[in-house]
Design an enzyme around this catalytic site. Sequence first.
Site, mmCIF file in Angstrom:
data_model
loop_
_atom_site.group_PDB
_atom_site.id
_atom_site.type_symbol
_atom_site.label_atom_id
_atom_site.label_comp_id
_atom_site.label_asym_id
_atom_site.label_seq_id
_atom_site.Cartn_x
_atom_site.Cartn_y
_atom_site.Cartn_z
ATOM 1 N N ARG A 149 -67.696 -50.244 -73.745
ATOM 2 C CA ARG A 149 -66.528 -49.611 -74.379
ATOM 3 C C ARG A 149 -65.432 -50.623 -74.706
ATOM 4 O O ARG A 149 -64.692 -50.451 -75.664
ATOM 5 C CB ARG A 149 -65.974 -48.503 -73.476
ATOM 6 C CG ARG A 149 -64.930 -47.584 -74.153
ATOM 7 C CD ARG A 149 -64.604 -46.418 -73.262
ATOM 8 N NE ARG A 149 -63.767 -45.425 -73.922
ATOM 9 C CZ ARG A 149 -62.523 -45.145 -73.558
ATOM 10 N NH1 ARG A 149 -61.965 -45.790 -72.534
ATOM 11 N NH2 ARG A 149 -61.832 -44.225 -74.202
ATOM 12 N N ILE A 172 -59.813 -43.441 -79.579
ATOM 13 C CA ILE A 172 -61.174 -43.453 -79.062
ATOM 14 C C ILE A 172 -61.194 -42.412 -77.944
ATOM 15 O O ILE A 172 -60.331 -42.422 -77.064
ATOM 16 C CB ILE A 172 -61.564 -44.864 -78.553
ATOM 17 C CG1 ILE A 172 -62.998 -44.891 -78.007
ATOM 18 C CG2 ILE A 172 -60.596 -45.390 -77.517
ATOM 19 C CD1 ILE A 172 -63.467 -46.303 -77.640
ATOM 20 N N SER A 173 -62.117 -41.475 -77.997
ATOM 21 C CA SER A 173 -62.145 -40.370 -77.044
ATOM 22 C C SER A 173 -62.400 -40.853 -75.624
ATOM 23 O O SER A 173 -63.010 -41.909 -75.396
ATOM 24 C CB SER A 173 -63.229 -39.360 -77.428
ATOM 25 O OG SER A 173 -62.955 -38.765 -78.670
ATOM 26 N N GLN A 174 -61.944 -40.056 -74.639
ATOM 27 C CA GLN A 174 -62.205 -40.405 -73.247
ATOM 28 C C GLN A 174 -63.696 -40.366 -72.990
ATOM 29 O O GLN A 174 -64.426 -39.553 -73.563
ATOM 30 C CB GLN A 174 -61.454 -39.462 -72.313
ATOM 31 C CG GLN A 174 -61.999 -38.056 -72.242
ATOM 32 C CD GLN A 174 -61.164 -37.160 -71.357
ATOM 33 O OE1 GLN A 174 -60.217 -36.538 -71.822
ATOM 34 N NE2 GLN A 174 -61.513 -37.092 -70.076
#
Length: 221
Positions: A37, A63-65
């Site tokens: 990530r 950016i999504s969790q």
Amino acid sequence: MNEPDFTARRMAMVEYHIQGRGITSPLVIEAMRRVRRERFVSEDMQQMAYEDGPLGIGEGQTISQPYVVALMVDALNLQGGEKVLDVGTGSGYGAAVLGCIADEVFGIERLPALAAHAREVLRAEGFSNVHVYCGDGTLGMPEVAPFDGIVVAAGGPSVPQALKDQLTVGGRLVMPVGGEHISQDLVRITRVSTSEYESESLGGVRFVPLLGEQGWPEGSA
């Protein structure tokens, strides 16, 4: 921070925030362990790459969790070998997770700078099966449809009919839906026949708005 430190944080994140919150699919867990990530965020954000929260990626996008990415991918029930559409590709992180499982992933991102950067990072990370294009994600990609799965990483007022039409029979679509820009219900749509769909709720989420012809109008965010 060096590579072993990032790896240790990634493994801990998967253990506590993915497996610890109920994700059991071996394919999803392995994909979350594999995708780095930190490579999908700016250098100043890398220290926070494995916190379970969204991070800014520029252009007013996030950016999504990690948990939400895992939840959405898990909801597709992929077994390997599928063709998947990723709407709102953004940084490319979610597309990379999908690319660890699916045979081929088509990402569509409306912002040219983000699409170009995602394409570059995905190529550098070795995801030759993930293809990123710039365009209106609410219209999907009819030229390469149908898709076994569709993930939409932005919230819209309803599920675009264009995307539903591009699902295979038996295919699943996961998307945040709601009348507010900052709070939505994560829904899973399953195409049960050429004309019938089943819908179920997976819980409350918060995503940036889905802008486009079959989403929120430009300038409404």
